[in-house]
Design a protein around this motif. Structure first.
Motif, mmCIF file in Angstrom:
data_model
loop_
_atom_site.group_PDB
_atom_site.id
_atom_site.type_symbol
_atom_site.label_atom_id
_atom_site.label_comp_id
_atom_site.label_asym_id
_atom_site.label_seq_id
_atom_site.Cartn_x
_atom_site.Cartn_y
_atom_site.Cartn_z
ATOM 1 N N LYS A 118 63.094 -57.710 30.868
ATOM 2 C CA LYS A 118 62.487 -57.454 32.183
ATOM 3 C C LYS A 118 61.385 -58.476 32.467
ATOM 4 O O LYS A 118 61.651 -59.649 32.621
ATOM 5 C CB LYS A 118 61.970 -56.016 32.254
ATOM 6 N N ASP A 119 60.126 -58.018 32.525
ATOM 7 C CA ASP A 119 59.012 -58.907 32.859
ATOM 8 C C ASP A 119 58.311 -59.456 31.612
ATOM 9 O O ASP A 119 57.121 -59.805 31.670
ATOM 10 C CB ASP A 119 57.983 -58.157 33.712
ATOM 11 N N PHE A 120 59.042 -59.546 30.519
ATOM 12 C CA PHE A 120 58.428 -60.008 29.277
ATOM 13 C C PHE A 120 59.318 -61.039 28.577
ATOM 14 O O PHE A 120 60.543 -60.897 28.553
ATOM 15 C CB PHE A 120 58.203 -58.836 28.308
ATOM 16 N N ASP A 121 58.678 -62.054 28.020
ATOM 17 C CA ASP A 121 59.310 -62.914 27.022
ATOM 18 C C ASP A 121 58.735 -62.493 25.674
ATOM 19 O O ASP A 121 57.530 -62.189 25.576
ATOM 20 C CB ASP A 121 58.975 -64.395 27.268
ATOM 21 N N ILE A 142 54.435 -60.956 22.342
ATOM 22 C CA ILE A 142 54.844 -60.464 23.662
ATOM 23 C C ILE A 142 54.036 -61.169 24.747
ATOM 24 O O ILE A 142 52.802 -61.162 24.722
ATOM 25 C CB ILE A 142 54.628 -58.945 23.764
ATOM 26 N N THR A 143 54.746 -61.781 25.694
ATOM 27 C CA THR A 143 54.102 -62.470 26.805
ATOM 28 C C THR A 143 54.576 -61.861 28.121
ATOM 29 O O THR A 143 55.790 -61.789 28.370
ATOM 30 C CB THR A 143 54.432 -63.971 26.790
ATOM 31 N N TYR A 144 53.643 -61.430 28.942
ATOM 32 C CA TYR A 144 53.986 -60.849 30.236
ATOM 33 C C TYR A 144 54.278 -61.966 31.228
ATOM 34 O O TYR A 144 53.485 -62.893 31.397
ATOM 35 C CB TYR A 144 52.835 -59.974 30.735
ATOM 36 N N THR A 145 55.422 -61.892 31.906
ATOM 37 C CA THR A 145 55.827 -62.933 32.857
ATOM 38 C C THR A 145 55.869 -62.422 34.294
ATOM 39 O O THR A 145 56.273 -63.147 35.202
ATOM 40 C CB THR A 145 57.212 -63.490 32.488
ATOM 41 N N GLY A 146 55.472 -61.158 34.485
ATOM 42 C CA GLY A 146 55.476 -60.583 35.827
ATOM 43 C C GLY A 146 54.288 -61.050 36.655
ATOM 44 O O GLY A 146 53.433 -61.810 36.190
ATOM 45 N N SER A 206 56.149 -49.781 21.731
ATOM 46 C CA SER A 206 56.060 -49.960 23.182
ATOM 47 C C SER A 206 54.676 -50.480 23.546
ATOM 48 O O SER A 206 53.680 -50.185 22.871
ATOM 49 C CB SER A 206 56.337 -48.646 23.924
ATOM 50 N N LEU A 207 54.632 -51.268 24.606
ATOM 51 C CA LEU A 207 53.382 -51.815 25.128
ATOM 52 C C LEU A 207 53.368 -51.597 26.634
ATOM 53 O O LEU A 207 54.240 -52.098 27.349
ATOM 54 C CB LEU A 207 53.270 -53.303 24.807
ATOM 55 N N LYS A 208 52.384 -50.847 27.104
ATOM 56 C CA LYS A 208 52.271 -50.558 28.527
ATOM 57 C C LYS A 208 51.061 -51.294 29.078
ATOM 58 O O LYS A 208 49.939 -51.119 28.589
ATOM 59 C CB LYS A 208 52.114 -49.051 28.755
ATOM 60 N N ALA A 227 53.777 -52.529 33.898
ATOM 61 C CA ALA A 227 55.021 -52.949 33.228
ATOM 62 C C ALA A 227 55.035 -52.358 31.829
ATOM 63 O O ALA A 227 53.974 -52.124 31.227
ATOM 64 C CB ALA A 227 55.109 -54.472 33.172
ATOM 65 N N THR A 228 56.235 -52.114 31.309
ATOM 66 C CA THR A 228 56.387 -51.530 29.974
ATOM 67 C C THR A 228 57.375 -52.328 29.143
ATOM 68 O O THR A 228 58.499 -52.601 29.583
ATOM 69 C CB THR A 228 56.868 -50.064 30.063
ATOM 70 N N PHE A 229 56.956 -52.675 27.957
ATOM 71 C CA PHE A 229 57.808 -53.355 26.979
ATOM 72 C C PHE A 229 58.166 -52.353 25.890
ATOM 73 O O PHE A 229 57.296 -51.656 25.371
ATOM 74 C CB PHE A 229 57.072 -54.554 26.367
#
Length: 234
Positions: A118-121, A142-146, A206-208, A227-229
């Protein structure tokens, strides 16, 4: 377990009385045609009696199995994570940690996978057999791309096995990257007497990413994350 039992038992309860009734009918017809002896009960009655007997036997068997299952030491157990080293680090914390070798490049004793969700690499390090004993089983970068703004994060490590599970969560400061250090080696499963037992289990993480703005929507009194990973391991 009980789903499989139902799949096997229910057809048996239905089909077996029919088979018994047909077999009985063969001898019942021969008896009628002979015109001798006492009157026999009808094949329909035999089928119904067989159905009732099999139903009672099935209910009794499942009840006994369920009681035995609940009495199993694995059913009444506790999960000891007091010695577990799983933690989530911000980029600043990671740079001052003992895990700086996990910088996105290959590390001896680990498989490295580059993935997207989703919004994460993210990059997943998984320890191979014979990997360094003193290091964690998994490391996830974990890198947020959103594009949504966030002010903090909530990280949660979970343990799941066939009878249930447990989880531990912690708030984490805002960071450009997050480093999840996940170890399942120091998780102990104990029966009701405190004795350690072997239990097959899975690790999850999980990472929120959370916003603290007043406009953030709520569900059941809790803020909806930006966003949630989520990932399941081993």
């Amino acid at each position: 377990m009980f789903g499989v039992i139902n799949i096997l038992i229910i057809p048996t309860i239905i089909v077996l009385p029919i088979i018994i009734a047909f077999i009985y009918k063969y001898f019942y017809n021969k008896h009628i045609n002979s015109g001798t002896g006492k009157k026999w009960i009808s094949p329909l009655a035999v089928g119904l009696i067989s159905f009732l007997v099999l139903t009672i036997v099935a209910i009794t068997s499942v009840s006994v199995a369920f009681v035995a299952y609940k009495a199993n030491p694995e059913y009444a157990m506790e999960i000891d994570t007091s010695q577990n080293t799983s933690v989530t680090l911000t980029e600043e914390e990671f740079n001052d940690s003992a895990f700086t070798a996990f910088n996105g490049r290959g590390v001896s004793g680990y498989n490295l996978e580059n993935k997207r969700q989703k919004d994460f690499d993210y990059q997943l390090y998984s320890k191979v057999n014979g990997g360094p004993v003193s290091m964690p089983d998994y490391v996830v970068i974990i890198t947020y791309t959103g594009s949504e703004e966030y002010n903090s994060a909530f990280a949660e490590n979970g343990i799941r096995e066939k009878t249930g599970g447990s989880s531990e969560g912690v708030s984490v400061e805002k960071s450009e990257k997050y480093y999840a250090i996940i170890d399942g080696t120091n998780i102990a499963f104990k029966d009701r007497d405190g004795k350690e037992i072997e239990v097959k289990h899975k690790l999850s993480y999980s990472l929120k990413l959370c916003s603290e703005t007043n406009a953030e929507p709520m569900i059941n009194g809790e803020a909806v994350p930006v966003a949630t990973f989520e990932i399941e391991l081993n």
